[in-house]
Scaffold this motif. Structure first.
Motif, PDB file in Angstrom:
ATOM      1  N   ASP A 276      31.295  45.122  24.118  1.00  0.00           N
ATOM      2  CA  ASP A 276      31.430  46.366  24.878  1.00  0.00           C
ATOM      3  C   ASP A 276      32.102  46.026  26.209  1.00  0.00           C
ATOM      4  N   PRO A 277      33.253  46.603  26.514  1.00  0.00           N
ATOM      5  CA  PRO A 277      33.959  46.259  27.745  1.00  0.00           C
ATOM      6  C   PRO A 277      33.359  46.856  29.016  1.00  0.00           C
ATOM      7  N   ASP A 278      32.476  47.828  28.886  1.00  0.00           N
ATOM      8  CA  ASP A 278      31.959  48.527  30.058  1.00  0.00           C
ATOM      9  C   ASP A 278      30.931  47.690  30.810  1.00  0.00           C
ATOM     10  N   GLY A 279      30.878  47.918  32.096  1.00  0.00           N
ATOM     11  CA  GLY A 279      29.907  47.236  32.938  1.00  0.00           C
ATOM     12  C   GLY A 279      29.550  48.094  34.122  1.00  0.00           C
TER      13      GLY A 279
ATOM     14  N   ARG B 104      39.881  43.705  37.468  1.00  0.00           N
ATOM     15  CA  ARG B 104      39.225  44.724  36.631  1.00  0.00           C
ATOM     16  C   ARG B 104      39.508  44.478  35.153  1.00  0.00           C
ATOM     17  N   ILE B 105      40.763  44.163  34.831  1.00  0.00           N
ATOM     18  CA  ILE B 105      41.134  43.915  33.434  1.00  0.00           C
ATOM     19  C   ILE B 105      40.381  42.694  32.907  1.00  0.00           C
ATOM     20  N   VAL B 106      40.363  41.619  33.671  1.00  0.00           N
ATOM     21  CA  VAL B 106      39.647  40.413  33.248  1.00  0.00           C
ATOM     22  C   VAL B 106      38.162  40.726  33.045  1.00  0.00           C
ATOM     23  N   GLY B 107      37.596  41.561  33.906  1.00  0.00           N
ATOM     24  CA  GLY B 107      36.200  41.970  33.735  1.00  0.00           C
ATOM     25  C   GLY B 107      35.977  42.699  32.416  1.00  0.00           C
ATOM     26  N   TYR B 108      36.853  43.645  32.109  1.00  0.00           N
ATOM     27  CA  TYR B 108      36.728  44.378  30.835  1.00  0.00           C
ATOM     28  C   TYR B 108      36.812  43.419  29.648  1.00  0.00           C
ATOM     29  N   TRP B 109      37.828  42.564  29.657  1.00  0.00           N
ATOM     30  CA  TRP B 109      38.034  41.640  28.534  1.00  0.00           C
ATOM     31  C   TRP B 109      36.848  40.675  28.411  1.00  0.00           C
ATOM     32  N   THR B 110      36.378  40.164  29.526  1.00  0.00           N
ATOM     33  CA  THR B 110      35.261  39.216  29.505  1.00  0.00           C
ATOM     34  C   THR B 110      34.002  39.859  28.947  1.00  0.00           C
ATOM     35  N   ARG B 111      33.691  41.059  29.423  1.00  0.00           N
ATOM     36  CA  ARG B 111      32.497  41.754  28.911  1.00  0.00           C
ATOM     37  C   ARG B 111      32.637  42.049  27.419  1.00  0.00           C
ATOM     38  N   PHE B 112      33.839  42.412  26.996  1.00  0.00           N
ATOM     39  CA  PHE B 112      34.050  42.688  25.573  1.00  0.00           C
ATOM     40  C   PHE B 112      33.818  41.429  24.739  1.00  0.00           C
ATOM     41  N   VAL B 113      34.333  40.306  25.192  1.00  0.00           N
ATOM     42  CA  VAL B 113      34.148  39.050  24.451  1.00  0.00           C
ATOM     43  C   VAL B 113      32.674  38.674  24.398  1.00  0.00           C
ATOM     44  N   ARG B 114      31.972  38.843  25.507  1.00  0.00           N
ATOM     45  CA  ARG B 114      30.550  38.476  25.550  1.00  0.00           C
ATOM     46  C   ARG B 114      29.666  39.398  24.746  1.00  0.00           C
ATOM     47  N   THR B 115      29.927  40.717  24.829  1.00  0.00           N
ATOM     48  CA  THR B 115      28.966  41.684  24.300  1.00  0.00           C
ATOM     49  C   THR B 115      29.518  42.628  23.225  1.00  0.00           C
TER      50      THR B 115
ATOM     51  N   GLY C  25      29.452  49.802  37.443  1.00  0.00           N
ATOM     52  CA  GLY C  25      30.476  50.074  38.438  1.00  0.00           C
ATOM     53  C   GLY C  25      31.896  50.169  37.892  1.00  0.00           C
ATOM     54  N   SER C  26      32.086  49.974  36.595  1.00  0.00           N
ATOM     55  CA  SER C  26      33.439  50.072  36.035  1.00  0.00           C
ATOM     56  C   SER C  26      33.647  51.451  35.406  1.00  0.00           C
ATOM     57  N   THR C  27      34.894  51.865  35.361  1.00  0.00           N
ATOM     58  CA  THR C  27      35.244  53.105  34.670  1.00  0.00           C
ATOM     59  C   THR C  27      34.952  52.905  33.187  1.00  0.00           C
ATOM     60  N   THR C  28      34.290  53.871  32.571  1.00  0.00           N
ATOM     61  CA  THR C  28      33.950  53.751  31.153  1.00  0.00           C
ATOM     62  C   THR C  28      35.206  53.737  30.304  1.00  0.00           C
ATOM     63  N   TRP C  29      35.282  52.753  29.434  1.00  0.00           N
ATOM     64  CA  TRP C  29      36.403  52.619  28.501  1.00  0.00           C
ATOM     65  C   TRP C  29      36.003  53.327  27.220  1.00  0.00           C
ATOM     66  N   PRO C  30      36.640  54.453  26.901  1.00  0.00           N
ATOM     67  CA  PRO C  30      36.239  55.199  25.704  1.00  0.00           C
ATOM     68  C   PRO C  30      36.616  54.456  24.435  1.00  0.00           C
ATOM     69  N   ARG C  31      35.779  54.622  23.425  1.00  0.00           N
ATOM     70  CA  ARG C  31      36.117  54.063  22.116  1.00  0.00           C
ATOM     71  C   ARG C  31      37.241  54.885  21.510  1.00  0.00           C
TER      72      ARG C  31
ATOM     73  N   TYR D  91      48.456  39.583  34.305  1.00  0.00           N
ATOM     74  CA  TYR D  91      47.207  39.997  34.938  1.00  0.00           C
ATOM     75  C   TYR D  91      46.018  39.246  34.342  1.00  0.00           C
ATOM     76  N   LEU D  92      46.208  38.656  33.190  1.00  0.00           N
ATOM     77  CA  LEU D  92      45.124  37.959  32.488  1.00  0.00           C
ATOM     78  C   LEU D  92      45.179  36.449  32.644  1.00  0.00           C
ATOM     79  N   PHE D  93      46.358  35.907  32.847  1.00  0.00           N
ATOM     80  CA  PHE D  93      46.536  34.458  32.895  1.00  0.00           C
ATOM     81  C   PHE D  93      47.353  34.072  34.121  1.00  0.00           C
ATOM     82  N   ASP D  94      47.144  32.849  34.596  1.00  0.00           N
ATOM     83  CA  ASP D  94      47.929  32.338  35.713  1.00  0.00           C
ATOM     84  C   ASP D  94      49.174  31.647  35.172  1.00  0.00           C
ATOM     85  N   PHE D  95      50.335  32.141  35.565  1.00  0.00           N
ATOM     86  CA  PHE D  95      51.602  31.538  35.177  1.00  0.00           C
ATOM     87  C   PHE D  95      52.226  30.911  36.416  1.00  0.00           C
ATOM     88  N   PRO D  96      52.428  29.603  36.415  1.00  0.00           N
ATOM     89  CA  PRO D  96      52.949  28.947  37.617  1.00  0.00           C
ATOM     90  C   PRO D  96      54.336  29.439  38.033  1.00  0.00           C
TER      91      PRO D  96
END
Length: 124
Positions: A83-86, A70-81, A88-94, A50-55
């Motif tokens: 915090d995985p939440d954004g 959705r998963i890529v969105g969570y991971w991307t936001r976490f790497v950037r900030t 319109g997304s379901t809140t990811w509890p700590r 779900y995170l990577f393209d495998f040929p």
């Protein structure tokens, strides 16, 4: 020390998040479906499809691609900030002593209490 104590100590030092990937129809690393006697389990590592393209992968269904986005969105936001939440997304509890995690499945993404959901004190 028990896992709960370690978890609490780590969570004090850094934001800590846990997830349960719950798609029993996800592609498996071997490319073969899980044996019937372990279903409806999900193969360990299956979320990587779900995170990577495998040929060589069998591809994802429409619902699985939606979950992948959705998963890529969570991971991307976490790497950037950190915090995985954004918006319109379901809140990811700590993760803390409440043993809360985000359950990731094609039909729903929702916070869960891992100990209660899995009825197993082994992991906690």
């Amino acid at each position: 020390m028990d896992g709960g104590t370690n978890r609490t100590q780590h969570a004090r030092k850094a934001r800590t998040y846990a997830y349960v990937f719950a798609d029993p129809s996800a592609p498996t690393p071997s490319g073969q479906p899980l044996p019937a006697h372990v279903r409806p389990a999900t193969a360990h590592g299956a979320e990587t499809f779900y995170l990577f393209d495998f040929p060589d992968s069998s591809g994802l269904t429409t619902d699985q691609r939606r979950l992948a986005a959705r998963i890529v969105g969570y991971w991307t936001r976490f790497v950037r900030t950190g915090d995985p939440d954004g918006a319109g997304s379901t809140t990811w509890p700590r993760l803390d002593t409440a043993d809360r995690a985000l359950d990731l499945a094609p039909e729903s993404v929702q916070p869960i209490n891992m100990k209660n959901a899995h009825h197993c004190g082994l992991w906690f």
